[in-house]
Design a protein around this motif. Structure first.
Motif, PDB file in Angstrom:
ATOM      1  N   PRO A 115      -3.782 -32.991  33.988  1.00 15.13           N
ATOM      2  CA  PRO A 115      -4.378 -34.277  34.403  1.00 15.13           C
ATOM      3  C   PRO A 115      -5.735 -34.483  33.745  1.00 15.13           C
ATOM      4  N   LEU A 116      -5.720 -34.881  32.465  1.00 13.14           N
ATOM      5  CA  LEU A 116      -6.951 -35.061  31.707  1.00 13.14           C
ATOM      6  C   LEU A 116      -7.219 -36.540  31.472  1.00 13.14           C
ATOM      7  N   ASP A 117      -8.464 -36.847  31.184  1.00 15.11           N
ATOM      8  CA  ASP A 117      -8.834 -38.210  30.844  1.00 15.11           C
ATOM      9  C   ASP A 117      -8.154 -38.608  29.537  1.00 15.11           C
ATOM     10  N   GLU A 118      -7.758 -39.881  29.404  1.00 16.58           N
ATOM     11  CA  GLU A 118      -7.048 -40.344  28.214  1.00 16.58           C
ATOM     12  C   GLU A 118      -7.862 -40.148  26.944  1.00 16.58           C
ATOM     13  N   SER A 119      -9.189 -40.139  27.069  1.00 24.35           N
ATOM     14  CA  SER A 119     -10.031 -39.954  25.882  1.00 24.35           C
ATOM     15  C   SER A 119      -9.875 -38.564  25.293  1.00 24.35           C
ATOM     16  N   ILE A 120      -9.433 -37.620  26.088  1.00 27.73           N
ATOM     17  CA  ILE A 120      -9.214 -36.251  25.605  1.00 27.73           C
ATOM     18  C   ILE A 120      -7.860 -36.128  24.929  1.00 27.73           C
ATOM     19  N   GLY A 121      -6.881 -36.857  25.425  1.00 26.38           N
ATOM     20  CA  GLY A 121      -5.525 -36.750  24.910  1.00 26.38           C
ATOM     21  C   GLY A 121      -4.581 -36.239  25.981  1.00 26.38           C
ATOM     22  N   LYS A 122      -3.327 -36.076  25.622  1.00 27.97           N
ATOM     23  CA  LYS A 122      -2.311 -35.574  26.542  1.00 27.97           C
ATOM     24  C   LYS A 122      -1.976 -34.132  26.179  1.00 27.97           C
ATOM     25  N   VAL A 123      -2.128 -33.255  27.157  1.00 26.07           N
ATOM     26  CA  VAL A 123      -1.830 -31.839  26.944  1.00 26.07           C
ATOM     27  C   VAL A 123      -0.691 -31.426  27.874  1.00 26.07           C
ATOM     28  N   SER A 124       0.343 -30.847  27.289  1.00 28.53           N
ATOM     29  CA  SER A 124       1.471 -30.346  28.081  1.00 28.53           C
ATOM     30  C   SER A 124       1.783 -28.922  27.675  1.00 28.53           C
ATOM     31  N   ILE A 125       2.156 -28.135  28.667  1.00 30.98           N
ATOM     32  CA  ILE A 125       2.533 -26.735  28.444  1.00 30.98           C
ATOM     33  C   ILE A 125       3.939 -26.550  29.016  1.00 30.98           C
ATOM     34  N   SER A 126       4.860 -26.091  28.183  1.00 29.24           N
ATOM     35  CA  SER A 126       6.252 -25.913  28.603  1.00 29.24           C
ATOM     36  C   SER A 126       6.681 -24.473  28.376  1.00 29.24           C
TER      37      SER A 126
END
Length: 820
Positions: free
Chosen positions: A695-706
């Protein structure tokens, strides 16, 4: 099918109704099926939504009343699926194995239906709605193994196919759907680097040349990697990668309602080949060196599975692949569309081969000679450049009419299919006593399938649909070969087959989120001509048939605010005239010649349960999983004995070659194999995937770990021998080494030797608000040692080899994208 199985289906459907009602009760919203379906990767349920073309039209996967698994581009990346072997354990009831002891010739088995030597495949692979060409030696469809890039989706359909499109199959179909051109100027480029000095480049460019009229998309991939198996005789790194492929797709919207899509694909592979690992040897001495055969097994065990000493071949595996597909569609009226799918493919492949993993010839290449010990990779005249060679072309045409009748009450597809496969010259198989062979096939079919929506006829029947389909196929096969006869001329042998197959099914939407379905399908797989069968009267074998019964539920529901998806089905398959391959003997010019014979062995039944589920406990956590249980049993299975009269001079009784504990029917000269394990049907397999979206701010980007863990039970690979006679027929993971006795020093798997693989993927999209993405991945994180193929003929020669799966792989990627 017995009353017990009908009762199970009824019970399943009854349970489905209860779950559907529960889903309605728990759900925060309830919608009818005719409401607009989500088209994004996350639907209104909060769960993943994938659009598929399993029925030749775009639909939500949850709305399709068949057993199917689908991956979009994102899920392929998150699950580290970059080749067919990666599907193992992640798709219920699916098995992938190396064919002919070669890593790049993979065959797929679904629900026990797969490949048989010299026979048509039980599972067909499609790319852009066209069946991929198979090689002339192992019937493996892989198009050079270069299908896993710039895909819109990968779909796996389970159960008999053929009444709606393409070829008829008994096991299922795998559909690769490349990304089509869009109206946006967009694209991406990616570079990836990993261990074993692995470099991968991939990218795509979408270019609208003329707005809304002429759209172009080009994509490509290049892979280069050091091998993970070192061959010490020639100092060659086997199991390397050096390949590339390019696609260009052009959509031309000629006029309103008229469109033509042209797709061209080219692929090249120039690698070193497969590292087979010696695992068993006979007793006695090597006649060339005078050393015990066991010496070489001890040396191999000392090196480990990533270093081998094979025959001094010229290790160069080459593949050239070209395909051009044209899909034309025209809306003739508001309710009738004409489509035609035309395709041409050309596959050329040459490959080295050391089947048993034993260094048969220890002399320098300039003085090499032949030997009858072990595999047949060395010819009497010297070293062969390759052992397998295929050069063939395939073209196909498929006109279709798709439409609606009675308003929209009846959706239908009517079509015809024509396919011609022709070898371009003699195809070589093995260098010792070479069999120059090939097989030309022509397949023609007419088919029709329709779905009647009762809701359009009566509001009280809203949500209830009936689907029925029928196909009739005519197949002609002409084989040319010396049929394994020494110094024999090449001759021809032909066969013709024809048969219908059909499907009937009912499905019902309890509400928009719950689908119940039940169906019965009849599958047909054509017969053939054995190009390695020396006896003329035994070369032809007949088609095999399956009747598959299936019932299932697809349900999206909620517990409070938590969305849950549960898809479950039960199937029962009755299998008749199954095709199996075993040994055969024939007297030719005063000597006994041995070969391979494919015949119709008898009957079997296969049943199982398949489950796919997904739950999203929070906005940032998604859990998903699959499971399948398969139970397969031969009901009747006989195969001819090579020695029905025995060998009295040596005190060997009639049918001694059937094996230990395998009954021999003296009246028919047949081995009774009913009790041997069923081929390529692991009892249990499952996968669990967890994805965390930070759950990061959009200015940082989208981070996903699978992370994905997939498990599969050991599987039996021999088509015609009992475990006591072919001790290396089971393949699995972390199998024990035998310490004493006949097989001392050999690794021997048993039915309990399953294995699991753990993969990890991290994606950081739009890094700090930019157009760059970063990624990291790891496969086989725990570095498991697992076997994907066994030579499986130690009962003949005493030799055996394994192919092991890939070791731990890891790396990072950087992608730049624009216009998205």
């Amino acid at each position: 099918m017995t009353m017990r199985h009908l009762t199970l289906i009824r019970a399943l459907m009854g349970t489905a109704v209860l779950v559907g009602c529960a889903g309605t009760a728990f759900s925060q919203t309830s919608a009818r099926q005719d409401e607009p379906a989500p088209t994004a990767s996350a639907g209104g349920s909060g769960l993943s939504e994938i659009i598929v073309t399993a029925r030749r039209r775009e639909e939500r996967l949850q709305n399709v009343p068949i057993s199917a698994t689908a991956f979009d581009a994102n899920s392929l990346t998150q699950r580290n699926i970059s080749n067919t072997q990666d599907l193992l354990g992640q798709v219920p009831s699916l098995v992938v194995g190396g064919s002919g002891q070669q890593r790049n010739t993979e065959n797929i088995t679904i629900r026990g239906q797969g490949a048989t030597f010299n026979a048509a495949p039980g599972v067909v692979l499609y790319s852009a709605e066209v069946p991929l060409i198979a090689d002339q030696r192992n019937n493996a469809q892989n198009g050079g193994g270069l299908n896993y890039y710039d895909l819109a989706s990968l779909q796996v359909l389970r159960g008999p196919q053929g009444t709606l499109f393409g070829r008829n199959t008994t096991g299922g179909a795998v559909l690769f759907e490349p990304q089509r051109p869009t109206e946006r100027l967009e694209g991406y480029g990616q570079i990836q680097y990993g261990n074993y000095d692995s470099i991968e480049l991939r990218g795509a460019l979408n270019l609208p040349i003329v707005e809304d009229t002429l759209l172009l998309r080009v994509a490509g991939i290049y892979q280069k990697r050091d091998g993970f198996t070192h061959e010490i005789t020639t100092d060659t790194d086997l199991d390397n990668r050096n390949r590339y492929s390019f696609r260009a797709g052009l959509t031309w919207r000629m006029a309103p309602g008229i469109e033509n899509y042209l797709l061209a694909t080219v692929g090249r592979v120039q690698e070193h080949g497969t590292g087979t690992v010696l695992n068993a040897v006979p007793g006695g001495l090597d006649p060339q060196t005078g050393l015990p055969f066991s010496t070489y097994l001890q040396q191999q065990n000392g090196r480990g599975i990533r270093s081998v000493a094979l025959s001094p071949l010229l290790w160069s595996e080459r593949t050239r692949y070209f395909s051009i597909t044209d899909i034309f569609s025209a809306e003739l009226t508001d309710t009738l569309t004409f489509r035609n799918i035309a395709n041409y493919q050309h596959l050329k492949n040459s490959a080295p081969f050391d089947g048993d993993g034993y260094p048969d010839d220890h002399r320098p290449p300039s003085t090499q000679g032949g030997t009858l010990i072990g595999a047949d990779e060395i010819s009497p005249g010297g070293l062969s450049k390759y052992n397998y060679y295929t050069d063939a072309r395939q073209y196909s045409f498929e006109p279709q009419f798709q439409g609606k009748l009675a308003g929209e009450a009846l959706n239908f597809t009517v079509g015809a299919y024509y396919e011609s496969v022709k070898p371009l010259g003699a195809q070589l198989v093995s260098a010792f006593n070479p069999t120059r062979r090939g097989q030309r096939t022509i397949s023609q079919a007419l088919y029709a399938q329709g779905t009647l929506s009762f809701g359009s006829l009566s509001e009280s029947l809203d949500g209830l649909r009936l689907t029925a389909g029928y196909r009739y196929t005519w197949d002609k096969l002409t084989a040319f070969s010396n049929f394994g006869l020494p110094d024999a001329p090449v001759t021809r042998s032909s066969a013709k087959f024809k048969a219908p197959n059909w499907t009937v099914g009912l499905d019902y939407n309890v509400n928009r989120n719950v689908l119940l379905y039940a169906k019965v399908s009849r599958g047909y797989k054509t017969g053939g001509v054995g190009t390695s069968t020396p006896a003329p009267d035994l070369r032809s074998f007949q088609p095999e048939f399956v009747t598959a019964y299936e019932g299932g539920i697809k349900a999206d529901w909620h517990v409070g605010s938590i969305p849950i998806r549960t898809n479950i089905n039960y199937y029962y398959t009755s299998y008749k005239d199954l095709q199996r391959t075993g040994g055969t003997a024939y007297f030719y010019n005063g000597q006994q010649v041995f070969g391979a014979q494919t015949s119709n062995a008898g009957k079997a039944h296969i049943q199982g349960v398949e489950f796919e589920g997904e739950v999203r406990p929070t906005r940032w956590l998604t859990l998903s999983g699959t499971y399948s249980h398969t139970a397969a049993k031969y009901d009747e299975y006989t195969a001819p004995s090579l020695f029905p009269a025995g060998i009295p001079a040596f005190g060997l009784p009639p049918g001694f070659d059937c094996g230990v504990g395998v009954p021999f029917n003296g009246a028919t000269g047949q081995c009774v194999l009913t009790d041997i394990p069923f081929q390529f049907t692991p009892k249990n397999q499952f996968s669990i995937t967890g994805r965390v979206d930070l759950p990061l701010d959009e200015s940082i980007g989208k981070v996903s770990i699978s992370a994905t863990y997939s498990y599969i039970d050991a599987q039996y690979t021999s088509p015609s021998k009992a475990p006591i006679d072919e001790p290396f027929a089971y393949i699995g993971g972390n199998c024990p080494r035998v310490n004493s006795g006949t097989y001392a020093g050999s690794v021997r798997c048993g039915p309990g030797d399953g294995y699991g693989l753990l993969g990890l993927n991290i994606q950081w999209q739009n890094v700090a608000g930019s157009n760059f993405d970063l990624g990291a991945f790891a496969t086989n994180l725990t570095n498991e040692k697992y076997i994907i193929s066994s030579q499986g003929v130690s009962y003949q020669s005493g030799f055996n080899s394994y192919i092991y799966g890939e070791p731990r792989m890891y790396g990072m990627s950087l992608r730049y994208h624009f216009g998205t």
